[in-house]
Scaffold this motif. Structure first.
Motif, PDB file in Angstrom:
ATOM      1  N   THR A   1      -1.135  -0.327  -4.093  1.00  0.00           N
ATOM      2  CA  THR A   1      -1.897  -0.949  -3.007  1.00  0.00           C
ATOM      3  C   THR A   1      -1.460  -2.387  -2.796  1.00  0.00           C
ATOM      4  O   THR A   1      -1.278  -2.834  -1.664  1.00  0.00           O
TER       5      THR A   1
ATOM      6  N   TRP B   1      -5.015  -2.353   8.074  1.00  0.00           N
ATOM      7  CA  TRP B   1      -5.219  -1.435   6.953  1.00  0.00           C
ATOM      8  C   TRP B   1      -5.912  -0.150   7.395  1.00  0.00           C
ATOM      9  O   TRP B   1      -5.701   0.922   6.827  1.00  0.00           O
TER      10      TRP B   1
ATOM     11  N   GLY C   1      -4.019   3.149   7.979  1.00  0.00           N
ATOM     12  CA  GLY C   1      -3.609   4.015   6.877  1.00  0.00           C
ATOM     13  C   GLY C   1      -4.610   5.089   6.548  1.00  0.00           C
ATOM     14  O   GLY C   1      -4.325   5.997   5.767  1.00  0.00           O
TER      15      GLY C   1
ATOM     16  N   TYR D   1      -2.708   3.037   0.974  1.00  0.00           N
ATOM     17  CA  TYR D   1      -3.601   2.194   1.770  1.00  0.00           C
ATOM     18  C   TYR D   1      -5.055   2.403   1.363  1.00  0.00           C
ATOM     19  O   TYR D   1      -5.938   2.595   2.194  1.00  0.00           O
TER      20      TYR D   1
END
Length: 355
Positions: free
Chosen positions: A102, A125, A128, A134
């Motif tokens: 991550t 983000w 994802g 993500y």
């Protein structure tokens, strides 16, 4: 080996079968597998493996597992509670912000885009979908500071959530797809047609289908027009040159997201609307578990829309803002009716309790 006596394990498994008797066969099977009750040894496959076996999303498996665990969590003092406590089923491992992957993925994003505002990082983000790498980032900016300091390789500016900018303190090596997108888009803040990106993929040793998938999920890119994609964090200035947009320009001191309870029992979350095409709002920690995993239908709008709460964040309300006359930086309130599963959004200000 499972430390719980076989008779107790069997009792809990029977309870699980009874609790899922009204469920579909697929849902019951995935839930029982995800809790470890499918095997007397308590073995559990990862949620991703189970999701692949049933051709469903990882989130579907997670919800089924959690629903079963709640059903088995009997009142204290009962026989079922004693069995449950002895077995002490813990949730199977789920990739999270603790994973080094991550941190690498976030540094890769910031290597491509340059410094981004915190709101823009959350918006990026969200593309994802919460799938590794993500996995959900820390829910609030102070937790984010601590996480960034712990994993290293990030620079987080001072200030509150509305003014914080996050940057990569060191560049992360890019994978082939990320490098291709950076090469194609870095000098084109106005964006490039999707067809062009797909046509030139072969010359870079990539399949057009690979790029098509990346355009729908890669956090570093954003759609700036119909079929047109650009690198996140850039825009065209009045002179036609690329301009960074990492630094937000607040008109005054921004207030944190807060919450209170309405007279009708609704949960009222007050926040400053993030700037950007896909705004996301962090739910105050004190109430996040109450609404996490739920969806709410938006009332009083022409187009039927539902917002969702995932990983302590509100998603999906961006398309409604223009219809409601709300813009980035505006102070707004989302009222979540926990009983009816509906919600309203307005610019009404309420006095809340910081999360």
């Amino acid at each position: 080996m499972n430390p719980v006596p076989d008779r107790d394990f069997d009792a809990l498994k029977r309870a699980a079968l009874q609790a899922t008797s009204g469920w579909s066969e697929a849902k019951a099977s995935m839930a029982i597998r995800a809790t470890g009750l499918a095997s007397s040894a308590g073995d559990r496959a990862s949620l991703d493996v189970i999701a692949a076996d049933f051709s469903v999303s990882r989130e579907t498996v997670r919800r089924a597992r959690n629903e079963l665990l709640r059903a088995l969590d009997a009142p204290p003092g009962t026989a079922a509670d004693a069995v449950f406590s002895m077995l002490s089923l813990s949730a199977p491992f789920e990739p999270s912000a603790a994973s080094p992957a991550t941190a690498r993925a976030l540094r890769r994003l910031l290597t491509m885009t340059g410094p981004l505002a915190w709101d823009e990082v959350l918006s990026a983000w969200a593309r994802g979908g919460g799938k590794p790498p993500y996995s959900a980032l820390p829910a609030d900016i102070e937790s984010m500071r601590n996480w960034a300091s712990r994993v290293g390789g990030f620079s987080v500016s001072d200030g509150d959530a509305a003014s914080v900018v996050i940057a990569a303190a060191r560049d992360e090596e890019l994978d082939q797809v990320s490098q291709y997108l950076l090469d194609m888009l870095s000098a084109r803040p106005g964006g490039i047609d999707r067809g062009t990106l797909l046509e030139q993929a072969d010359a870079a040793g990539l399949k057009p289908t690979t790029i098509a998938t990346a355009l729908s999920t890669h956090p570093a890119v954003t759609r700036v027009g119909r079929g047109t994609w650009a690198l996140r964090g850039q825009r065209l200035g009045t002179n036609g040159e690329s301009t960074r947009i990492a630094e937000p320009r607040p008109t005054g001191r921004a207030r944190p997201t807060s919450f209170t309870w309405g007279a009708d029992g609704a949960l009222l979350i007050e926040f400053s609307i993030p700037r950007g095409p896909s705004p996301v709002v962090a739910v105050p920690t004190a109430v996040s578990q109450i609404v996490d995993g739920r969806e709410f239908g938006i009332e009083e709008t022409e187009k039927q829309t539902r917002i969702s709460v995932k990983n302590a964040r509100l998603w999906g309300f961006g398309p409604l803002l223009s219809e409601l006359g709300l813009t980035g930086g505006t102070r707004a309130v989302i009222a979540l009716n926990l009983l009816s599963g509906t919600a309203t959004i307005s610019a009404t200000r309420v006095k809340g309790t910081s999360g």
